[in-house]
Design an enzyme around this catalytic site. Structure first.
Site, mmCIF file in Angstrom:
data_model
loop_
_atom_site.group_PDB
_atom_site.id
_atom_site.type_symbol
_atom_site.label_atom_id
_atom_site.label_comp_id
_atom_site.label_asym_id
_atom_site.label_seq_id
_atom_site.Cartn_x
_atom_site.Cartn_y
_atom_site.Cartn_z
ATOM 1 N N GLY A 1 5.232 6.322 5.292
ATOM 2 C CA GLY A 1 4.221 7.376 5.157
ATOM 3 C C GLY A 1 3.951 8.087 6.475
ATOM 4 O O GLY A 1 4.869 8.576 7.143
ATOM 5 N N ASN B 1 4.199 0.577 -6.604
ATOM 6 C CA ASN B 1 4.760 0.758 -5.264
ATOM 7 C C ASN B 1 5.281 -0.602 -4.762
ATOM 8 O O ASN B 1 4.508 -1.545 -4.566
ATOM 9 C CB ASN B 1 3.634 1.307 -4.372
ATOM 10 C CG ASN B 1 4.040 1.490 -2.933
ATOM 11 O OD1 ASN B 1 4.777 0.679 -2.374
ATOM 12 N ND2 ASN B 1 3.542 2.551 -2.324
ATOM 13 N N ASP C 1 -5.712 1.703 -3.224
ATOM 14 C CA ASP C 1 -5.534 3.149 -3.083
ATOM 15 C C ASP C 1 -5.832 3.474 -1.634
ATOM 16 O O ASP C 1 -6.817 2.999 -1.065
ATOM 17 C CB ASP C 1 -6.453 3.936 -4.016
ATOM 18 C CG ASP C 1 -5.927 5.359 -4.204
ATOM 19 O OD1 ASP C 1 -4.801 5.517 -4.700
ATOM 20 O OD2 ASP C 1 -6.631 6.323 -3.825
ATOM 21 N N LYS D 1 0.996 -4.245 13.292
ATOM 22 C CA LYS D 1 0.330 -3.220 12.463
ATOM 23 C C LYS D 1 -0.485 -3.895 11.363
ATOM 24 O O LYS D 1 -1.640 -3.546 11.125
ATOM 25 C CB LYS D 1 1.357 -2.261 11.845
ATOM 26 C CG LYS D 1 0.685 -1.214 10.954
ATOM 27 C CD LYS D 1 1.581 -0.471 9.996
ATOM 28 C CE LYS D 1 0.735 0.160 8.883
ATOM 29 N NZ LYS D 1 1.508 0.729 7.800
ATOM 30 N N GLU E 1 -2.885 8.088 -14.433
ATOM 31 C CA GLU E 1 -2.996 9.246 -13.556
ATOM 32 C C GLU E 1 -4.222 9.063 -12.663
ATOM 33 O O GLU E 1 -5.273 8.602 -13.141
ATOM 34 C CB GLU E 1 -3.182 10.495 -14.418
ATOM 35 C CG GLU E 1 -2.639 11.747 -13.773
ATOM 36 C CD GLU E 1 -2.971 12.976 -14.601
ATOM 37 O OE1 GLU E 1 -3.315 14.001 -14.008
ATOM 38 O OE2 GLU E 1 -2.891 12.861 -15.841
ATOM 39 N N THR F 1 0.075 -1.944 -9.328
ATOM 40 C CA THR F 1 0.733 -0.882 -8.579
ATOM 41 C C THR F 1 2.220 -0.840 -8.921
ATOM 42 O O THR F 1 2.800 -1.866 -9.271
ATOM 43 C CB THR F 1 0.552 -1.075 -7.052
ATOM 44 O OG1 THR F 1 1.295 -0.057 -6.375
ATOM 45 C CG2 THR F 1 1.060 -2.425 -6.582
HETATM 46 P P1 IMP Z 1 -1.431 5.870 -3.051
HETATM 47 O O1 IMP Z 1 -0.235 5.150 -3.578
HETATM 48 O O2 IMP Z 1 -1.968 6.928 -3.950
HETATM 49 O O3 IMP Z 1 -2.494 4.927 -2.593
HETATM 50 O O4 IMP Z 1 -0.895 6.671 -1.780
HETATM 51 C C1 IMP Z 1 -1.050 6.202 -0.512
HETATM 52 C C2 IMP Z 1 -0.362 7.128 0.466
HETATM 53 O O5 IMP Z 1 -1.115 7.141 1.673
HETATM 54 C C3 IMP Z 1 1.010 6.624 0.846
HETATM 55 O O6 IMP Z 1 2.010 7.227 0.079
HETATM 56 C C4 IMP Z 1 1.100 7.027 2.312
HETATM 57 O O7 IMP Z 1 1.492 8.338 2.387
HETATM 58 C C5 IMP Z 1 -0.313 6.991 2.802
HETATM 59 N N1 IMP Z 1 -0.561 5.692 3.449
HETATM 60 C C6 IMP Z 1 -1.318 4.678 2.973
HETATM 61 N N2 IMP Z 1 -1.284 3.633 3.810
HETATM 62 C C7 IMP Z 1 -0.478 3.987 4.826
HETATM 63 C C8 IMP Z 1 -0.034 3.302 5.994
HETATM 64 O O8 IMP Z 1 -0.342 2.138 6.277
HETATM 65 N N3 IMP Z 1 0.795 4.006 6.786
HETATM 66 C C9 IMP Z 1 1.194 5.266 6.539
HETATM 67 N N4 IMP Z 1 0.823 5.938 5.463
HETATM 68 C C10 IMP Z 1 -0.016 5.298 4.608
#
Ligand code: IMP
Length: 201
Positions: A160, A17, A76, A182, A47, A15
């Site tokens: 998020g 992130n 994901d 949480k 992608e 990842t």
């Molecule tokens: P990914 O990186 O494509 O998996 O995107 C996941 C997205 O889902 C994040 O950018 C958040 O917007 C949302 N998300 C996933 N987990 C959480 C959480 O624990 N809290 C709030 N939003 C979340």
């Protein structure tokens, strides 16, 4: 399916992130694994072309395992709203636009709920954790947390969609909640518990 035991050693966090890398390090390093991220290794970001959380998680972990020759783990996740037939779902990050603005994404959820009649405000967060070994063995674990959406957003902890999500049995949003609390009840914690039970006996 026969599960494979995850041995101590290097584990690639597939990842880019930083929040997810931090969380994966916190979860896996106490178990004797050395977590190296896709950021540290400057791996390309594939992608997300699949139509499910599990599909996208597998795609990211496969790419990292192939490039590095080490086991790779990816996450994901997203918000799935009942009245919106599961949207934003795999598009959760994309609803925030570029650059990401979750104020915009949360307002869109509220707008679409109102447009759909606002008759059901239930939603869930979903997380798929995919583990892929370089020889092609792969496993996926899915976790969920169910709740209700509130408006306006409340709290500036978390990230998020946290400020509009109240988990079942709670009165405060994930955005207002102590992060440790949480993390004990989240979709990611649920998926991680399943992974740990299967791969770290
Ligand atoms: P990914 O990186 O494509 O998996 O995107 C996941 C997205 O889902 C994040 O950018 C958040 O917007 C949302 N998300 C996933 N987990 C959480 C959480 O624990 N809290 C709030 N939003 C979340």
């Amino acid at each position: 399916m026969t599960h494979r035991t995850l041995s101590p050693g290097r584990l690639i966090a597939a990842t880019h992130n930083k929040g997810k890398v931090r969380e994966l390090k916190d979860l896996f390093e106490p178990l004797g694994l050395e977590v190296v991220s896709a950021i540290d290794l400057d791996l390309p970001e594939p992608e997300e072309t699949e139509s499910s959380f599990a599909g996208n998680a597998l795609l990211k972990a496969r790419a990292a395992a192939e490039k590095t020759g080490a086991p790779a783990l990816s996450d994901d996740s997203g918000l799935s709203v009942t009245l919106l037939n599961g949207a934003p779902g795999i598009y959760s990050a994309r609803w925030a636009g570029d650059p990401r603005d979750f104020g915009v994404a949360m307002a869109r959820v509220e707008q679409e709920l109102q447009a759909a009649g606002n008759s059901d405000r239930s939603a869930k967060f979903v997380c798929a954790l995919a583990m892929v070994w370089p020889d092609g063995h792969e496993e996926v674990f899915e976790g969920e947390v169910h709740g209700e959406l509130v408006w306006p957003p409340r709290g500036d902890r978390g990230f998020g969609y946290d400020p509009i999500f109240v988990a079942d049995g709670e009165t405060i949003t994930f955005g207002e909640m102590d992060p440790d609390r949480k993390h004990a009840m989240s979709h990611r914690a649920d998926a991680f518990r399943k992974l740990k039970a299967a791969l770290l006996p």
